[in-house]
Design an enzyme around this catalytic site. Structure first.
Site, PDB file in Angstrom:
ATOM      1  N   GLY A   1       9.921   1.543   6.365  1.00 47.48           N
ATOM      2  CA  GLY A   1      10.973   0.587   6.672  1.00 47.48           C
ATOM      3  C   GLY A   1      11.778   0.155   5.475  1.00 47.48           C
ATOM      4  O   GLY A   1      12.948  -0.215   5.599  1.00 47.48           O
TER       5      GLY A   1
ATOM      6  N   ASP B   1       7.087  11.751   0.779  1.00 46.92           N
ATOM      7  CA  ASP B   1       6.367  11.168   1.927  1.00 46.92           C
ATOM      8  C   ASP B   1       5.659  12.312   2.637  1.00 46.92           C
ATOM      9  O   ASP B   1       6.095  13.462   2.556  1.00 46.92           O
ATOM     10  CB  ASP B   1       7.333  10.458   2.886  1.00 46.92           C
ATOM     11  CG  ASP B   1       6.631   9.432   3.758  1.00 46.92           C
ATOM     12  OD1 ASP B   1       6.976   8.244   3.687  1.00 46.92           O
ATOM     13  OD2 ASP B   1       5.712   9.815   4.506  1.00 46.92           O
TER      14      ASP B   1
ATOM     15  N   ASN C   1       0.314   1.019   0.855  1.00 45.50           N
ATOM     16  CA  ASN C   1      -1.111   0.934   0.538  1.00 45.50           C
ATOM     17  C   ASN C   1      -1.291   0.849  -0.975  1.00 45.50           C
ATOM     18  O   ASN C   1      -0.438   1.303  -1.747  1.00 45.50           O
ATOM     19  CB  ASN C   1      -1.883   2.132   1.117  1.00 45.50           C
ATOM     20  CG  ASN C   1      -1.398   3.455   0.545  1.00 45.50           C
ATOM     21  OD1 ASN C   1      -1.843   3.886  -0.514  1.00 45.50           O
ATOM     22  ND2 ASN C   1      -0.462   4.109   1.233  1.00 45.50           N
TER      23      ASN C   1
ATOM     24  N   CYS D   1       1.491  -4.110 -15.775  1.00 42.27           N
ATOM     25  CA  CYS D   1       1.445  -2.961 -14.882  1.00 42.27           C
ATOM     26  C   CYS D   1       0.724  -3.382 -13.609  1.00 42.27           C
ATOM     27  O   CYS D   1       0.196  -4.499 -13.515  1.00 42.27           O
ATOM     28  CB  CYS D   1       0.748  -1.773 -15.548  1.00 42.27           C
ATOM     29  SG  CYS D   1      -1.067  -1.852 -15.547  1.00 42.27           S
TER      30      CYS D   1
ATOM     31  N   CYS E   1      -2.790  -4.527 -14.315  1.00 43.68           N
ATOM     32  CA  CYS E   1      -3.055  -5.678 -15.185  1.00 43.68           C
ATOM     33  C   CYS E   1      -3.614  -6.856 -14.404  1.00 43.68           C
ATOM     34  O   CYS E   1      -4.498  -7.577 -14.871  1.00 43.68           O
ATOM     35  CB  CYS E   1      -1.774  -6.097 -15.901  1.00 43.68           C
ATOM     36  SG  CYS E   1      -1.355  -5.087 -17.332  1.00 43.68           S
TER      37      CYS E   1
ATOM     38  N   CYS F   1      -2.263  -3.036  14.559  1.00 42.22           N
ATOM     39  CA  CYS F   1      -1.280  -2.619  13.568  1.00 42.22           C
ATOM     40  C   CYS F   1      -0.611  -3.838  12.955  1.00 42.22           C
ATOM     41  O   CYS F   1      -0.663  -4.942  13.509  1.00 42.22           O
ATOM     42  CB  CYS F   1      -0.220  -1.700  14.190  1.00 42.22           C
ATOM     43  SG  CYS F   1       0.831  -2.526  15.398  1.00 42.22           S
TER      44      CYS F   1
ATOM     45  N   CYS G   1      -6.221  -5.046 -20.139  1.00 38.10           N
ATOM     46  CA  CYS G   1      -6.058  -4.233 -18.928  1.00 38.10           C
ATOM     47  C   CYS G   1      -7.052  -3.074 -18.944  1.00 38.10           C
ATOM     48  O   CYS G   1      -7.313  -2.466 -19.993  1.00 38.10           O
ATOM     49  CB  CYS G   1      -4.625  -3.708 -18.845  1.00 38.10           C
ATOM     50  SG  CYS G   1      -4.297  -2.692 -17.381  1.00 38.10           S
TER      51      CYS G   1
END
Length: 409
Positions: free
Chosen positions: A84, A105, A185, A227, A230, A251, A304
């Site tokens: 989206g 993708d 994700n 980042c 971090c 969903c 980090c």
């Protein structure tokens, strides 16, 4: 010809037609009815005519917003994730005339995606990369588009993704200018973060919450800002596989409004970075419930867990100037430089005039040939007999009663 033979022949014809459609999809070819489009434009022009798709974009130069808008055709951008946010971001950059887009993708277009923008129902079943390439080529054939249909989180595909960042620029063997992360994700975000740290490439991370009423954009510069590792989300810090948290038949919510707004904020930030105008936001949030847009800057974590991040921090500190130079803002020039009527501004000359209280006020001087109808004099003397005496001991109620008595007479 028997009925069975006729049916067998029809089945064979349909199979051949289906095979032809599959070949078209794999090659990203356009359908016959959609092949008509405009010719490619070699040079951007600011000419204001109906046939020029860049006239309103080039107007940004004339208005002093962008110094060199044509330079956008020399920029290459990677977009990871065509959901989206990513698909709308790709369309916006294409309409802006970006030089090159590299799309990643591995998913396909579904009817369930139709509550969002960009994809069409007749593209259902196509890979998102091929469907996006088809649509974007129709919108602006001047943009060079590369599409890759694979999952960047696998070990074998990570190297291909890394090579695209290192050598995907418009010139041979040059880095791309920017990466836009539009994935849903944490695993993919970590992979983008790792690749950009290794290449030393700035990228912008984006996302929309599962409740569909908030989103954010984060600009990550290796060594200069935090980042993604971090200050990782709790799921990443605890090493939890987020796939185990998903439930069958459940969903996340999705609104095209929130997706579109987040995509707009992302591309606006990207344009400011690529064309060097305005102020680039390092973190910009959006809360749709109260229309709140928080901004912040996330500093890198010296401890980090990513060694590449620590390496980039050391490099940034080594080349960072000891004194931060502040660029003085340029003085804005008048929009209209012509002055056909010879109009000029002069300093006002004022003369002093006495106030009634005995003070002095400033009065503007008159142009030659004009005179005042009257002048402000000094304090005027009033005789005592002309003064109205009042009784301050009376209350407001007493005065109102007296007024009522007078009205009855």
């Amino acid at each position: 010809m028997s009925e069975t033979e006729r049916l067998m022949k029809r089945v064979k014809e349909l199979e051949e037609k289906l095979e032809g459609w599959k070949r078209k999809e794999e090659k990203g070819e356009e359908k016959e009815e959609n092949k008509k489009g405009r010719e490619k434009i070699q040079v951007m022009s600011g000419e204001v005519v109906d046939s020029n798709p860049y006239s309103r974009l080039m107007a940004l130069k004339r208005m002093g917003i962008v110094k060199d808008y044509e330079s956008i055709r020399n920029k290459s951008v990677v977009i990871v994730g065509l959901g989206g946010v990513g698909s709308v971001a790709a369309e916006m950059l294409t309409r802006c005339g970006i030089g090159k887009l590299i799309l990643f993708d591995y998913d396909t277009v579904e009817i369930a995606n139709m509550n969002r923008l960009f994809f069409r129902p007749n593209q259902s079943g196509m890979t998102k990369t091929n469907a996006a390439k088809q649509t974007l080529n129709e919108i602006n054939p001047d943009v060079l588009i590369e599409a890759y249909t694979f999952n960047i989180t696998t070990i074998e595909n990570f190297q291909s993704f890394l090579m695209s960042l290192q050598s995907g620029g418009l010139e041979n063997n040059t880095k791309v200018d920017l990466v836009l992360g539009c994935v849903d994700n944490f695993e993919a975000r970590m992979v983008i973060n790792q690749a950009c740290l290794e290449v030393g490439l700035s990228w912008m991370e984006s996302g929309v919450a599962e409740n569909a009423v908030s989103g954010h954009v984060q600009f990550i510069v290796p060594g200069e800002t935090a980042c993604f590792q971090c200050a990782p989300p709790l799921i990443v810090a605890n090493g939890i596989d987020e796939r185990t948290l998903k439930r069958e038949g459940v969903c996340a919510a999705s609104l095209p409004t929130t997706m579109g707004i987040t995509a707009g904020l992302l591309v606006q930030n990207a344009l400011k970075y690529l064309l060097t105008f305005g102020s680039v936001s390092f973190y910009l949030g959006y809360n749709a419930m109260v229309d709140f847009f928080p901004r912040d800057t996330l500093r890198p974590n010296p401890e980090c867990s990513n060694q590449w991040c620590c390496k980039r921090q050391v490099e940034y500190q080594a080349c960072k100037p000891s004194v931060q130079l502040v660029n003085e803002p340029e003085v804005e020039k008048p929009v209209h430089e012509e002055n056909d009527w010879g109009i000029s501004l002069v300093e006002d000359k004022q003369e002093n005039v006495a106030q009634p209280s005995g003070g002095i006020i400033k009065q503007e001087s008159l142009a030659q040939g004009l005179e005042r109808a009257y002048t402000v004099g000094g304090q005027k003397h009033v005789d005592e007999k002309d003064l109205v005496k009042t009784d301050d001991s009376l209350s407001l109620d007493d005065l109102q009663n007296q007024l009522k008595m007078l009205s009855k007479k």
